[in-house]
Design a protein around this motif. Structure first.
Motif, short mmCIF file in Angstrom:
data_model
loop_
_atom_site.label_atom_id
_atom_site.label_comp_id
_atom_site.label_asym_id
_atom_site.label_seq_id
_atom_site.Cartn_x
_atom_site.Cartn_y
_atom_site.Cartn_z
N ARG A 1 0.84 -1.19 0.00
CA ARG A 1 0.00 0.00 0.00
C ARG A 1 0.87 1.24 0.00
N HIS A 2 0.28 2.32 -0.43
CA HIS A 2 1.01 3.58 -0.35
C HIS A 2 1.08 3.99 1.12
N ILE A 3 2.18 4.64 1.44
CA ILE A 3 2.44 4.98 2.84
C ILE A 3 1.34 5.87 3.44
N SER A 4 0.65 6.60 2.55
CA SER A 4 -0.41 7.47 3.05
C SER A 4 -1.60 6.68 3.60
N GLU A 5 -1.66 5.41 3.25
CA GLU A 5 -2.77 4.57 3.71
C GLU A 5 -2.42 3.79 4.97
N GLN A 6 -1.30 4.13 5.56
CA GLN A 6 -0.82 3.36 6.71
C GLN A 6 -1.89 3.28 7.81
N GLU A 7 -2.09 2.05 8.28
CA GLU A 7 -3.09 1.80 9.32
C GLU A 7 -2.62 2.36 10.65
N GLY A 8 -3.56 2.54 11.52
CA GLY A 8 -3.22 3.02 12.86
C GLY A 8 -2.62 1.91 13.70
N THR A 9 -2.56 2.17 14.98
CA THR A 9 -1.86 1.24 15.87
C THR A 9 -2.73 0.05 16.28
N GLU A 10 -3.95 -0.03 15.73
CA GLU A 10 -4.80 -1.15 16.14
C GLU A 10 -4.34 -2.47 15.51
N HIS A 11 -3.45 -2.38 14.53
CA HIS A 11 -2.95 -3.61 13.89
C HIS A 11 -1.56 -3.96 14.41
N LYS A 12 -1.27 -5.25 14.32
CA LYS A 12 0.06 -5.70 14.71
C LYS A 12 1.07 -5.15 13.69
N SER A 13 2.21 -4.73 14.19
CA SER A 13 3.18 -4.16 13.26
C SER A 13 4.15 -5.24 12.77
N ILE A 14 4.56 -5.08 11.53
CA ILE A 14 5.57 -5.97 10.97
C ILE A 14 6.62 -5.12 10.25
N GLU A 15 7.70 -5.75 9.89
CA GLU A 15 8.75 -5.02 9.18
C GLU A 15 9.47 -5.99 8.25
N PHE A 16 9.80 -5.51 7.05
CA PHE A 16 10.54 -6.36 6.13
C PHE A 16 11.47 -5.48 5.30
N ASN A 17 12.74 -5.83 5.30
CA ASN A 17 13.74 -5.08 4.52
C ASN A 17 13.69 -3.58 4.79
N GLY A 18 13.38 -3.22 5.99
CA GLY A 18 13.32 -1.81 6.33
C GLY A 18 11.97 -1.16 6.05
N TYR A 19 11.05 -1.88 5.45
CA TYR A 19 9.71 -1.33 5.18
C TYR A 19 8.78 -1.72 6.31
N LYS A 20 8.05 -0.73 6.78
CA LYS A 20 7.11 -0.97 7.87
C LYS A 20 5.82 -1.54 7.30
N GLY A 21 5.15 -2.27 8.14
CA GLY A 21 3.89 -2.83 7.71
C GLY A 21 3.01 -3.19 8.87
#
Lengths: 346, 188
Positions: free
Chosen positions: A99-119
């Motif tokens: 997704r585009h970074i502008s669509e980033q979900e709030g903190t209600e979701h579990k966070s993940i990370e891959f190759n320096g990209y947040k998710g």
């Protein structure tokens, strides 16, 4: 090594504190056990697990290199989603998304990370966020196709995703061989006829201008969202193997004309035609006499995509082409379906 | 169907008590075999129950032991903890001669033993129980994030893997240097 605990642990970085079950050192199990566990995971869980470490990723990749999931069908969507169809058309699982970074979900979701990209992990779906969305889509699709050793089988696109046709065709031998046809949303899906890969493409661009000549006629054509405009003439020219027309306003007169065209050798590749009428009460009953249709009580099956997606056909009409090829026509309330019995058994 | 007693593999076990069979008891007397784990507790198990284990089934199929011979020669599974073997024997007894249901409610409940159970079941080649156990392992990570999965499945991070690899290389280097030095010493 991680510090492992035998009690339920809250994860400090994750907003959702789900209990952690008793640890199970999976990497200390045998090849047989590991393979069994992997085979019991859904594709989205495999993708999520692969994000644990490079070692796990290699392990999973090796697993799928050895046991290629040949019946799985991977589709990408121009808005960044990747899904896998494991058995039937209805059994599709979203496996990863960019997704585009502008669509980033709030903190209600579990966070993940891959190759320096947040998710985030949204209901089991790993979603990564990118400043360059197209770059992200390519990365996510590459990641999943590489992990499972699969080609892109289907492509669904909006008008902003046309870049992907060339990208897909450049990255794999199996080309997207169809042409788009609809207003929106656009779609492309490689379907199985037998063992061959065929393709569905829908989109809202001037298809003839873009795809004609370059990619040839579509093997499978879906006209699904607003196909009022589809005429008999259009059907005759489509030359698809499988043709799905929804919300059709085709009249009996037009369908009879199409059948006449088919009997005379037109649309020779056609194996399956499904017309869903815009008016759900439409019931096609009047075949023109010169078509020489006759009723049948025979029971048979027709495989539309994979073995689990068979239509059972009975008490229908038979129509025969002048070269001897027969077709069964099933007429129901709101739809008209034609199954052509080619010598290769479809 | 099974009973246990404290003893050694060489010691002849006392006559075990057996639970009553179902009403449709086989006409031919059933043969029994004896197994023990690390704790030397001997379990008497029917050949029918042991059929679940491809390993044991293969071992006993051509033995033709009499009851006395079987009793005198329990199969030693020194690599399996006694309580784990007990779970396996119980499961085999519960599923003796029955088709195993898709969802098995007789799975061992002690989750903390799951890893040892999986190792034992894999070793004993009990396919269905292995599948059930693996389902439990797979279920552990439903809806979990990679970080949580790392915790649950005890997966090292990339940094930890790299550090371990570096350490292993260092150790191998030292060992190789030690061997070279020793060889040079021998040569002198």
């Amino acid at each position: 090594m991680n510090k492992h605990h035998s009690v339920c642990l809250p994860l400090p970085n994750n907003p959702i504190h789900s209990p952690i079950p008793m640890p199970f050192p999976i990497l200390r199990t045998s090849f047989v056990v590991l393979s069994e566990i992997i085979s019991l995971l859904e594709p989205n869980e495999i993708v999520t697990a692969s994000l644990c470490s490079k070692k796990v990723r290699h392990l999973l990749k090796n697993h799928y290199q050895r046991r290629k999931p040949s019946k799985w069908r991977l589709s990408m969507f121009s808005w960044g989603l990747v899904d896998i169809m494991t058995r039937t058309v209805s059994k599709r699982i979203n496996v990863m998304m960019a997704r585009h970074i502008s669509e980033q979900e709030g903190t209600e979701h579990k966070s993940i990370e891959f190759n320096g990209y947040k998710g985030t992990l949204d209901k089991g779906l790993p979603i990564l966020y990118f400043r360059d969305h197209v770059f992200g889509i390519k990365m996510v699709v590459d990641y999943v196709t590489d992990l499972f050793g699969l080609d892109i089988y289907g492509f669904t696109t909006g008008s902003d995703g046309l870049w992907a046709f060339d990208w897909i065709n450049n990255r794999q031998e199996k080309l997207l061989g169809g042409k788009g046809l609809n207003k929106n949303p656009n779609y492309a899906l490689n379907e199985d006829k037998t063992d061959d890969d065929v393709l569905i493409v829908r989109n809202d661009v001037s298809i003839n201008a873009r795809f004609n000549g370059k990619l040839g006629p579509p093997d499978v054509l879906l006209l699904d969202s607003d196909a009022h405009w589809v005429t008999c003439d259009y059907l005759m020219k489509s030359d698809a193997i499988k043709l799905f027309v929804s919300f059709s306003k085709l009249s009996e007169l037009e369908l009879n004309s199409f059948l006449r065209h088919w009997r005379a050798g037109g649309s020779p590749r056609l194996a399956y035609l499904k017309v869903r009428f815009d008016d759900e009460d439409t019931y096609f009953v009047n075949f023109d006499e010169d078509l020489e249709t006759f009723e049948t009580k025979a029971w048979t099956r027709f495989r539309v995509v994979v073995d689990d997606d068979c239509f059972e056909i009975r008490e229908d009409y038979i129509i025969q082409r002048q070269d001897g090829v027969k077709a069964t026509i099933h007429c129901g309330l709101g739809h008209f379906t034609m199954f052509v019995w080619h010598s290769d058994k479809n | 169907m099974s009973s246990t007693e404290q003893g050694t593999s060489s010691a002849a076990p006392a006559e075990p008590t057996t639970a009553p069979e179902s009403a449709a008891a086989p006409e031919v007397p059933e043969s029994f075999y004896y197994v023990h784990g690390k704790d030397k507790v001997v379990h008497k198990v029917s050949a029918g129950a042991l059929q679940h284990s491809a390993l044991i089934h293969g071992m006993i199929s051509n033995l033709g032991y009499t009851e006395e011979q079987a009793k005198a020669n329990p199969f030693p599974f020194e690599n399996i903890d006694g309580d784990i073997l007990q779970m396996v024997v119980d499961w085999c007894n519960q599923h003796k001669g029955k088709p195993t249901p898709p969802e098995d409610t007789n799975l061992p409940k002690q989750k903390e033993k799951l890893f040892d159970l999986v190792l034992a079941v894999n070793y004993l080649e009990i396919k269905e129980l292995l599948t059930y156990c693996c389902k439990q392992v797979a279920m552990m990570v439903k809806g979990k994030s990679p970080e949580e999965i790392r915790e649950i499945w005890m997966i090292p991070t990339d940094a930890e893997d790299e550090a371990a690899e570096k350490e292993a290389k260092k150790r191998a280097g030292k060992e190789a240097a030690g061997e070279t030095a020793a060889a040079a010493g021998d040569a002198k």
